[in-house]
Design a protein around this motif. Structure first.
Motif, PDB file in Angstrom:
ATOM      1  N   THR A  61       0.418   7.768  -7.134  1.00 22.04           N
ATOM      2  CA  THR A  61      -0.641   7.107  -7.889  1.00 22.04           C
ATOM      3  C   THR A  61      -0.317   5.619  -8.076  1.00 22.04           C
ATOM      4  OG1 THR A  61       0.421   7.495 -10.019  1.00 22.04           O
ATOM      5  CG2 THR A  61      -1.049   9.239  -9.175  1.00 22.04           C
ATOM      6  N   PRO A  62      -1.304   4.821  -8.447  1.00 23.11           N
ATOM      7  CA  PRO A  62      -1.009   3.419  -8.757  1.00 23.11           C
ATOM      8  C   PRO A  62       0.033   3.267  -9.859  1.00 23.11           C
ATOM      9  CG  PRO A  62      -3.375   3.728  -8.537  1.00 23.11           C
ATOM     10  CD  PRO A  62      -2.758   5.096  -8.501  1.00 23.11           C
TER      11      PRO A  62
ATOM     12  N   GLU B  44      -7.376   6.929  -0.061  1.00 23.18           N
ATOM     13  CA  GLU B  44      -6.161   7.722  -0.253  1.00 23.18           C
ATOM     14  C   GLU B  44      -4.925   6.863  -0.490  1.00 23.18           C
ATOM     15  OE1 GLU B  44      -5.509   8.352   4.586  1.00 23.18           O
ATOM     16  OE2 GLU B  44      -5.507  10.060   3.228  1.00 23.18           O
ATOM     17  N   TRP B  45      -5.118   5.560  -0.581  1.00 25.98           N
ATOM     18  CA  TRP B  45      -3.985   4.646  -0.761  1.00 25.98           C
ATOM     19  C   TRP B  45      -4.019   3.986  -2.135  1.00 25.98           C
ATOM     20  CZ3 TRP B  45      -0.086   3.780   2.823  1.00 25.98           C
ATOM     21  CH2 TRP B  45      -0.290   4.329   4.091  1.00 25.98           C
ATOM     22  N   SER B  46      -2.868   3.966  -2.805  1.00 25.38           N
ATOM     23  CA  SER B  46      -2.673   3.077  -3.952  1.00 25.38           C
ATOM     24  C   SER B  46      -2.247   1.720  -3.412  1.00 25.38           C
ATOM     25  CB  SER B  46      -1.584   3.634  -4.873  1.00 25.38           C
ATOM     26  OG  SER B  46      -1.932   4.902  -5.375  1.00 25.38           O
ATOM     27  N   PHE B  47      -2.377   0.698  -4.223  1.00 23.65           N
ATOM     28  CA  PHE B  47      -1.926  -0.620  -3.782  1.00 23.65           C
ATOM     29  C   PHE B  47      -1.405  -1.416  -4.961  1.00 23.65           C
ATOM     30  CE2 PHE B  47      -6.464  -1.206  -4.747  1.00 23.65           C
ATOM     31  CZ  PHE B  47      -6.423  -2.299  -5.589  1.00 23.65           C
TER      32      PHE B  47
ATOM     33  N   ALA C 292      -2.005  -3.292 -10.037  1.00 23.02           N
ATOM     34  CA  ALA C 292      -2.036  -2.039  -9.279  1.00 23.02           C
ATOM     35  C   ALA C 292      -3.397  -1.366  -9.381  1.00 23.02           C
ATOM     36  CB  ALA C 292      -0.949  -1.096  -9.782  1.00 23.02           C
ATOM     37  N   GLY C 293      -3.787  -0.733  -8.274  1.00 20.71           N
ATOM     38  CA  GLY C 293      -5.049  -0.014  -8.233  1.00 20.71           C
ATOM     39  C   GLY C 293      -5.047   0.958  -7.074  1.00 20.71           C
ATOM     40  N   SER C 294      -6.216   1.469  -6.709  1.00 19.46           N
ATOM     41  CA  SER C 294      -6.302   2.410  -5.602  1.00 19.46           C
ATOM     42  C   SER C 294      -7.622   2.237  -4.877  1.00 19.46           C
ATOM     43  CB  SER C 294      -6.167   3.853  -6.096  1.00 19.46           C
ATOM     44  OG  SER C 294      -7.239   4.201  -6.957  1.00 19.46           O
TER      45      SER C 294
ATOM     46  N   LEU D 133       3.383   3.977  -8.360  1.00 11.42           N
ATOM     47  CA  LEU D 133       3.756   2.839  -7.519  1.00 11.42           C
ATOM     48  C   LEU D 133       4.322   1.720  -8.378  1.00 11.42           C
ATOM     49  CD1 LEU D 133       3.837   1.218  -4.887  1.00 11.42           C
ATOM     50  CD2 LEU D 133       1.399   0.698  -5.225  1.00 11.42           C
TER      51      LEU D 133
ATOM     52  N   PHE E  11       0.858  -1.185   0.000  1.00 10.90           N
ATOM     53  CA  PHE E  11       0.000   0.000   0.000  1.00 10.90           C
ATOM     54  C   PHE E  11       0.894   1.235   0.000  1.00 10.90           C
ATOM     55  CE2 PHE E  11      -2.306  -3.361   2.163  1.00 10.90           C
ATOM     56  CZ  PHE E  11      -3.582  -3.288   1.613  1.00 10.90           C
TER      57      PHE E  11
ATOM     58  N   ARG F 245       0.793   5.656   0.046  1.00  7.88           N
ATOM     59  CA  ARG F 245       0.051   6.907   0.135  1.00  7.88           C
ATOM     60  C   ARG F 245       0.947   8.046  -0.340  1.00  7.88           C
ATOM     61  NH1 ARG F 245      -3.052   8.089   5.618  1.00  7.88           N
ATOM     62  NH2 ARG F 245      -0.952   7.880   6.515  1.00  7.88           N
TER      63      ARG F 245
END
Length: 212
Positions: free
Chosen positions: A25-26, A74-77, A69-71, A29, A20, A22
């Motif tokens: 963006t994904p 407020e967190w991308s992952f 990857a996604g979001s 990341l 994760f 913050r």
């Protein structure tokens, strides 16, 4: 109501971890984890990752690592698969003020663990149900939270749950500390039918679903 992340301890799948982040963006990341910004696949499901030709080992070369990857909020992952090296890159991923949390599910050994990095520094981490061993630049950062959750004594050296407590109950309690501190949530659909772009981050996986 959010899904949180505690449900991950009950997940039996083939992902290798979830990262994760913050503050990025994904797509960023994915780049910081080694992906090509122009090399994303079409959105695919968790099950379809198995069709990307991931090889765990090859002579004199890296194994393959892939992320989706996604979001959420407020967190991308990024969900990691194969020999992805997210755990080796946490400080780099967190540069320029970003925050990064990584959850690694339980293997045969070592146990499940969590790691936190911020602004280019690997801040802290611990193993779930092995919380008396903590590491990083600030190894006791989560100690007050672990004490409040009934995981550890205030000195951080003694477990509080009974020895005969169900193993997964302890995992959920410990992972819940990180979930609450950062407000982390991941929809179970991400490891089900949700479609997300995938990126190669290590090795040379075949990044297409076509099988010739």
């Amino acid at each position: 109501m959010s899904d949180g992340i505690v449900w991950l301890v009950d997940r039996d799948g083939w992902m290798s971890s979830v990262v994760f982040a913050r503050g990025i963006t994904p797509e960023e990341l994915a780049v910081r984890m080694g992906g090509d910004p122009d090399g994303a696949t079409e959105p695919i499901t968790d099950a379809e990752v198995g069709r990307l030709g991931i090889t765990g080992w090859r002579p004199a070369a890296d194994g393959d690592g892939v992320i989706r990857a996604g979001s959420g909020g407020e967190w991308s992952f990024a969900v990691e698969y194969g020999d992805s090296t997210g755990g080796d890159l946490l400080a780099e991923i967190s540069r320029d003020g970003a925050e990064v949390v990584r959850y690694v599910p339980p293997q045969e050994h070592p146990p499940a663990d969590v790691h936190y990095a911020r602004d280019g520094v690997w801040v802290c981490g611990y193993g779930l149900r092995e919380e008396i061993w903590r590491w990083g630049e600030e190894p006791d950062l989560f100690l007050p939270d672990l004490v409040a959750a009934g995981v550890l004594s205030p000195d951080g050296r003694t477990y509080l749950p009974p020895e005969d407590e169900d193993y997964k109950v302890g995992l959920r309690r410990s992972l819940g500390v990180v979930e609450r501190r950062f407000g982390l949530s991941l929809s179970p659909a991400v490891l089900g039918d949700a479609r997300l772009p995938a990126y190669a981050v290590r090795g040379t996986p075949r990044m297409t679903l076509d099988v010739s």
